[in-house]
Design a protein around this motif. Sequence first.
Motif, mmCIF file in Angstrom:
data_model
loop_
_atom_site.group_PDB
_atom_site.id
_atom_site.type_symbol
_atom_site.label_atom_id
_atom_site.label_comp_id
_atom_site.label_asym_id
_atom_site.label_seq_id
_atom_site.Cartn_x
_atom_site.Cartn_y
_atom_site.Cartn_z
ATOM 1 N N TRP A 7 20.627 60.035 45.534
ATOM 2 C CA TRP A 7 20.988 61.391 45.949
ATOM 3 C C TRP A 7 19.747 62.219 46.285
ATOM 4 O O TRP A 7 19.734 62.968 47.268
ATOM 5 C CB TRP A 7 21.798 62.081 44.852
ATOM 6 N N LEU A 8 18.714 62.084 45.474
ATOM 7 C CA LEU A 8 17.488 62.841 45.738
ATOM 8 C C LEU A 8 16.870 62.412 47.065
ATOM 9 O O LEU A 8 16.420 63.259 47.849
ATOM 10 C CB LEU A 8 16.481 62.658 44.600
ATOM 11 N N ILE A 9 16.847 61.124 47.346
ATOM 12 C CA ILE A 9 16.314 60.631 48.616
ATOM 13 C C ILE A 9 17.122 61.205 49.782
ATOM 14 O O ILE A 9 16.556 61.649 50.794
ATOM 15 C CB ILE A 9 16.308 59.090 48.643
ATOM 16 N N ALA A 10 18.444 61.222 49.631
ATOM 17 C CA ALA A 10 19.299 61.770 50.688
ATOM 18 C C ALA A 10 18.999 63.253 50.921
ATOM 19 O O ALA A 10 18.918 63.722 52.069
ATOM 20 C CB ALA A 10 20.769 61.569 50.326
ATOM 21 N N ILE A 11 18.822 63.985 49.834
ATOM 22 C CA ILE A 11 18.505 65.418 49.949
ATOM 23 C C ILE A 11 17.159 65.618 50.628
ATOM 24 O O ILE A 11 16.998 66.501 51.488
ATOM 25 C CB ILE A 11 18.535 66.079 48.554
ATOM 26 N N LEU A 12 16.176 64.806 50.264
ATOM 27 C CA LEU A 12 14.845 64.933 50.867
ATOM 28 C C LEU A 12 14.873 64.551 52.353
ATOM 29 O O LEU A 12 14.158 65.164 53.169
ATOM 30 C CB LEU A 12 13.839 64.072 50.110
ATOM 31 N N ILE A 13 15.674 63.570 52.707
ATOM 32 C CA ILE A 13 15.811 63.215 54.130
ATOM 33 C C ILE A 13 16.426 64.384 54.898
ATOM 34 O O ILE A 13 15.952 64.757 55.981
ATOM 35 C CB ILE A 13 16.651 61.934 54.299
ATOM 36 N N LEU A 14 17.472 64.975 54.346
ATOM 37 C CA LEU A 14 18.100 66.136 54.978
ATOM 38 C C LEU A 14 17.104 67.287 55.104
ATOM 39 O O LEU A 14 17.001 67.936 56.154
ATOM 40 C CB LEU A 14 19.319 66.574 54.175
ATOM 41 N N ALA A 15 16.359 67.537 54.036
ATOM 42 C CA ALA A 15 15.343 68.606 54.067
ATOM 43 C C ALA A 15 14.299 68.323 55.143
ATOM 44 O O ALA A 15 13.863 69.239 55.855
ATOM 45 C CB ALA A 15 14.674 68.731 52.696
ATOM 46 N N SER A 16 13.915 67.067 55.304
ATOM 47 C CA SER A 16 12.913 66.686 56.302
ATOM 48 C C SER A 16 13.431 66.913 57.711
ATOM 49 O O SER A 16 12.715 67.440 58.571
ATOM 50 C CB SER A 16 12.518 65.219 56.121
ATOM 51 N N VAL A 17 14.683 66.523 57.955
ATOM 52 C CA VAL A 17 15.275 66.705 59.289
ATOM 53 C C VAL A 17 15.336 68.191 59.636
ATOM 54 O O VAL A 17 14.970 68.603 60.746
ATOM 55 C CB VAL A 17 16.683 66.071 59.350
ATOM 56 N N LEU A 18 15.777 69.010 58.684
ATOM 57 C CA LEU A 18 15.916 70.444 58.945
ATOM 58 C C LEU A 18 14.571 71.129 59.141
ATOM 59 O O LEU A 18 14.482 72.147 59.827
ATOM 60 C CB LEU A 18 16.671 71.115 57.790
ATOM 61 N N ARG A 19 13.517 70.580 58.564
ATOM 62 C CA ARG A 19 12.216 71.226 58.646
ATOM 63 C C ARG A 19 11.337 70.672 59.771
ATOM 64 O O ARG A 19 10.500 71.400 60.312
ATOM 65 C CB ARG A 19 11.494 71.108 57.294
ATOM 66 N N LEU A 20 11.502 69.428 60.121
ATOM 67 C CA LEU A 20 10.594 68.811 61.087
ATOM 68 C C LEU A 20 11.152 68.734 62.509
ATOM 69 O O LEU A 20 10.383 68.723 63.466
ATOM 70 C CB LEU A 20 10.219 67.400 60.619
ATOM 71 N N SER A 21 12.469 68.687 62.650
ATOM 72 C CA SER A 21 13.029 68.534 63.994
ATOM 73 C C SER A 21 12.802 69.801 64.815
ATOM 74 O O SER A 21 13.095 70.903 64.372
ATOM 75 C CB SER A 21 14.521 68.212 63.914
ATOM 76 N N GLY A 22 12.239 69.615 65.999
ATOM 77 C CA GLY A 22 11.977 70.742 66.890
ATOM 78 C C GLY A 22 11.007 71.757 66.334
ATOM 79 O O GLY A 22 11.058 72.934 66.696
ATOM 80 N N LEU A 23 10.112 71.309 65.478
ATOM 81 C CA LEU A 23 9.186 72.235 64.817
ATOM 82 C C LEU A 23 8.298 72.972 65.816
ATOM 83 O O LEU A 23 7.882 74.099 65.581
ATOM 84 C CB LEU A 23 8.315 71.462 63.811
ATOM 85 N N ILE A 102 5.795 70.290 55.556
ATOM 86 C CA ILE A 102 5.540 69.282 54.516
ATOM 87 C C ILE A 102 5.655 69.901 53.125
ATOM 88 O O ILE A 102 6.275 69.327 52.221
ATOM 89 C CB ILE A 102 4.158 68.640 54.723
ATOM 90 N N LEU A 103 5.080 71.083 52.954
ATOM 91 C CA LEU A 103 5.156 71.746 51.646
ATOM 92 C C LEU A 103 6.581 72.206 51.344
ATOM 93 O O LEU A 103 6.988 72.247 50.175
ATOM 94 C CB LEU A 103 4.183 72.920 51.597
ATOM 95 N N GLY A 104 7.337 72.545 52.388
ATOM 96 C CA GLY A 104 8.744 72.906 52.181
ATOM 97 C C GLY A 104 9.539 71.724 51.647
ATOM 98 O O GLY A 104 10.378 71.874 50.749
ATOM 99 N N ILE A 105 9.289 70.540 52.199
ATOM 100 C CA ILE A 105 9.946 69.321 51.714
ATOM 101 C C ILE A 105 9.498 69.020 50.282
ATOM 102 O O ILE A 105 10.311 68.689 49.411
ATOM 103 C CB ILE A 105 9.628 68.135 52.649
ATOM 104 N N ALA A 106 8.203 69.154 50.036
ATOM 105 C CA ALA A 106 7.671 68.912 48.692
ATOM 106 C C ALA A 106 8.247 69.902 47.682
ATOM 107 O O ALA A 106 8.454 69.552 46.511
ATOM 108 C CB ALA A 106 6.148 68.991 48.711
ATOM 109 N N SER A 107 8.532 71.119 48.119
ATOM 110 C CA SER A 107 9.119 72.120 47.218
ATOM 111 C C SER A 107 10.517 71.712 46.780
ATOM 112 O O SER A 107 10.923 71.975 45.637
ATOM 113 C CB SER A 107 9.174 73.492 47.905
#
Length: 200
Positions: A7-23, A102-107
Amino acid sequence: MTTTTYWLIAILILASVLRLSGLERGDPMNDEVTYAFRAIGLVDSFNDPGVQSTPWEWFDPQIPGWARLSFHDHPPLVFWVQHLSMRLFGENRFAFRLPSAILGIASVAMLFLVARRLFSARVGLISSAFLATTLNGVFVSRVGLQEAYVIFLMLLALYLFLKALENEKYFIFTGLAIGLGLLAKYTAAVLIPIFLTYIV
């Protein structure tokens, strides 16, 4: 791996997509413009001398080396990190905003660790899922401002403080995290009286 880990991996993947896509999309906003300018050349800001002059203006045109380290109105850590990112990936919006993402994902991961230590793994997953997807959580991780940096460092300091209550050697690391937080944004100072009050 446990269900919690999946579940944590899934959440981090979602967080990464929302933060990195079209940055790289979207024009720089507000302070992003001045931050980028300062990060590219690692220069102090240029304000109206009648309001607030800077060391660069005091010594112009012969600026001593120590004055080049002056960031009198903001601490320098964010500018240094952004400068390094732009040296690696070019002077563009993606490189300028990448450290925040990156720091947003780490947070998100750090909030899980804090909530799990305070409450339970289930609460940690729920908390990190909220941070991963809420508008403000995503927004501050997609702009080149100080907030993503200070949020991560404050969460890190809180996690280390909780560990220090069990093992005193972590107080040193807590202090280092607070110090880095202060180098990112002065509001990190709010942790000092909170931690001291709890200890007392």
